[in-house]
Enzyme design. Structure first.
Site, mmCIF file in Angstrom:
data_model
loop_
_atom_site.group_PDB
_atom_site.id
_atom_site.type_symbol
_atom_site.label_atom_id
_atom_site.label_comp_id
_atom_site.label_asym_id
_atom_site.label_seq_id
_atom_site.Cartn_x
_atom_site.Cartn_y
_atom_site.Cartn_z
ATOM 1 N N LYS A 73 0.835 -1.214 0.000
ATOM 2 C CA LYS A 73 0.000 0.000 0.000
ATOM 3 C C LYS A 73 0.867 1.261 0.000
ATOM 4 O O LYS A 73 0.621 2.187 -0.761
ATOM 5 C CB LYS A 73 -0.900 0.049 1.244
ATOM 6 C CG LYS A 73 -1.908 -1.054 1.357
ATOM 7 C CD LYS A 73 -2.866 -0.800 2.515
ATOM 8 C CE LYS A 73 -2.237 -0.641 3.867
ATOM 9 N NZ LYS A 73 -1.668 -1.850 4.461
ATOM 10 N N ARG A 92 -9.400 1.130 9.309
ATOM 11 C CA ARG A 92 -8.952 -0.228 9.610
ATOM 12 C C ARG A 92 -10.025 -1.033 10.337
ATOM 13 O O ARG A 92 -9.839 -2.231 10.569
ATOM 14 C CB ARG A 92 -7.713 -0.161 10.509
ATOM 15 C CG ARG A 92 -6.413 -0.558 9.801
ATOM 16 C CD ARG A 92 -5.304 -0.375 10.805
ATOM 17 N NE ARG A 92 -4.100 -1.082 10.501
ATOM 18 C CZ ARG A 92 -3.031 -0.502 9.936
ATOM 19 N NH1 ARG A 92 -3.067 0.743 9.550
ATOM 20 N NH2 ARG A 92 -1.925 -1.203 9.769
ATOM 21 N N ARG A 103 12.606 -7.904 3.381
ATOM 22 C CA ARG A 103 12.752 -6.444 3.515
ATOM 23 C C ARG A 103 13.558 -6.090 4.761
ATOM 24 O O ARG A 103 14.471 -5.268 4.714
ATOM 25 C CB ARG A 103 11.364 -5.799 3.587
ATOM 26 C CG ARG A 103 11.403 -4.283 3.472
ATOM 27 C CD ARG A 103 10.025 -3.692 3.408
ATOM 28 N NE ARG A 103 9.291 -3.833 4.657
ATOM 29 C CZ ARG A 103 7.972 -3.740 4.776
ATOM 30 N NH1 ARG A 103 7.251 -3.548 3.706
ATOM 31 N NH2 ARG A 103 7.380 -3.839 5.938
HETATM 32 P P1 AMP Z 1 0.947 0.786 9.376
HETATM 33 O O1 AMP Z 1 2.156 1.613 9.136
HETATM 34 O O2 AMP Z 1 -0.234 1.237 8.590
HETATM 35 O O3 AMP Z 1 1.207 -0.697 9.223
HETATM 36 O O4 AMP Z 1 0.545 1.024 10.902
HETATM 37 C C1 AMP Z 1 1.409 0.710 11.966
HETATM 38 C C2 AMP Z 1 0.631 0.583 13.257
HETATM 39 O O5 AMP Z 1 -0.012 1.814 13.571
HETATM 40 C C3 AMP Z 1 -0.458 -0.440 13.236
HETATM 41 O O6 AMP Z 1 -0.002 -1.764 13.481
HETATM 42 C C4 AMP Z 1 -1.378 0.079 14.324
HETATM 43 O O7 AMP Z 1 -0.876 -0.230 15.606
HETATM 44 C C5 AMP Z 1 -1.293 1.573 14.155
HETATM 45 N N1 AMP Z 1 -2.318 2.069 13.211
HETATM 46 C C6 AMP Z 1 -2.104 2.624 11.992
HETATM 47 N N2 AMP Z 1 -3.259 2.969 11.413
HETATM 48 C C7 AMP Z 1 -4.236 2.632 12.285
HETATM 49 C C8 AMP Z 1 -5.647 2.709 12.253
HETATM 50 N N3 AMP Z 1 -6.302 3.221 11.206
HETATM 51 N N4 AMP Z 1 -6.327 2.271 13.325
HETATM 52 C C9 AMP Z 1 -5.712 1.771 14.395
HETATM 53 N N5 AMP Z 1 -4.380 1.639 14.486
HETATM 54 C C10 AMP Z 1 -3.635 2.072 13.439
#
Ligand code: AMP
Length: 293
Positions: free
Chosen positions: A13, A88, A127
């Site tokens: 993404k 999410r 990675r």
């Molecule tokens: P990501 O970089 O999108 O994989 O996000 C890293 C971490 O941030 C996730 O594993 C969650 O702990 C938190 N996080 C990011 N976006 C959300 C969201 N929309 N809702 C809840 N937690 C989030």
């Protein structure tokens, strides 16, 4: 253009969002990035999110909805945005619907990058190994153990969004296991088919968008982009002048032809008159000669 990229962690993404930013000059709104920045800055939100993130859980809905609501209001998001990692959960999607409705914004598409889970674990392991080799800092939640937990929370809490958006006829699915460029092309084709982008801008960020994306890339690029987009109106004016000339020609063309016909007719008339005059003169001469005899 406003789109959501949906997919499990490691589905690409972030990579695809960056390419969309480059191509269309819109902003990427990644809740993960924003939360990491908040953790690094030690803000109250960051303090709340730190532990949850490190363990692979989800930060409370009200926290992320608040972050996104503020971010959407920023001037750079006016032209459009890609939501990466948000929503999410179903309550987050409902809150987003409300937000967009309130701001009179339309959601163009929800693009799901579908991937194979076991391949994801391999991807993340590769990675992480590559980042370590380059001496780069590896995210705390990028370990295989935490990733397994993040995948589980995706399955339980985020996957229901596929049904949510499919019911609302917003969902499009792309095979995220293809090569990165292939996925980018598929996304572009989809956006074209949905009418979210114009065929004209194919392959390049246009005018203002080019300048906007370059604005982040430093002064040299900025100047180049400004020059290019400044040239554009001139080109358009030249083009307009050309078509005005062509249009003028198209109008003057038939006029000229009409004039030619009138001239031809007049010449014929004169010629006929001359012939008549000549004939009259000749007839007079003959009469005179006859009278003399
Ligand atoms: P990501 O970089 O999108 O994989 O996000 C890293 C971490 O941030 C996730 O594993 C969650 O702990 C938190 N996080 C990011 N976006 C959300 C969201 N929309 N809702 C809840 N937690 C989030």
């Amino acid at each position: 253009m406003r789109i959501i990229l949906l997919g499990p962690p490691g589905s690409g993404k972030g990579t695809q969002a960056q390419r969309l930013v480059q191509r269309y000059g819109i902003v990427q709104l990644s809740t993960g990035e924003m939360l990491r920045a908040a953790v690094a800055a030690g803000t109250p939100v960051g303090l709340k999110a730190k532990e949850i993130m490190a363990s692979g859980g989800l930060v409370p809905d009200d926290v992320v909805v608040g972050i996104i609501s503020d971010r959407i209001d920023q001037p750079d998001a006016k032209n459009g945005f890609i939501l990466d990692g948000f929503p999410r959960t179903v309550p987050q999607a409902e809150a987003l619907d409300e937000l967009l409705k309130h701001k009179h914004f339309k959601l163009d598409a929800v693009i799901e990058l579908r991937v194979n889970e076991s391949a994801l674990l391999n991807r993340v392991e590769t990675r992480v190994a590559q980042m370590r080799e380059r001496g780069e800092e590896v995210r705390l939640d990028d370990t295989p153990e935490v990733l397994t937990k993040r995948l589980a929370s995706y399955r339980n809490q985020t996957e229901p969004l596929i049904h949510y958006y499919s019911e609302r006829r917003k969902l499009s699915t792309i095979d995220g296991m293809m090569a990165i460029d292939e996925v980018t092309r598929a996304i572009h084709r989809l956006l074209l088919a949905l009418g979210a982008v114009e065929p004209k801008v194919h392959g390049k960020a246009h005018g203002k968008a080019r300048a906007r994306s370059a604005a982040k890339a430093g002064p040299a690029k900025k100047a180049k982009a400004a020059k290019k987009s400044a040239k554009k109106p001139a080109k358009t004016t030249k083009k307009a002048a050309k078509s005005r000339k062509a249009a003028k020609k198209a109008v003057t063309g038939p006029k000229k032809a009409a004039k030619k016909t009138v001239k031809k007719k007049a010449a014929k008339k004169t010629a006929r008159k001359a012939v008549k005059k000549g004939a009259k003169k000749a007839a007079k001469k003959v009469t005179k000669k006859r009278a003399k005899r």
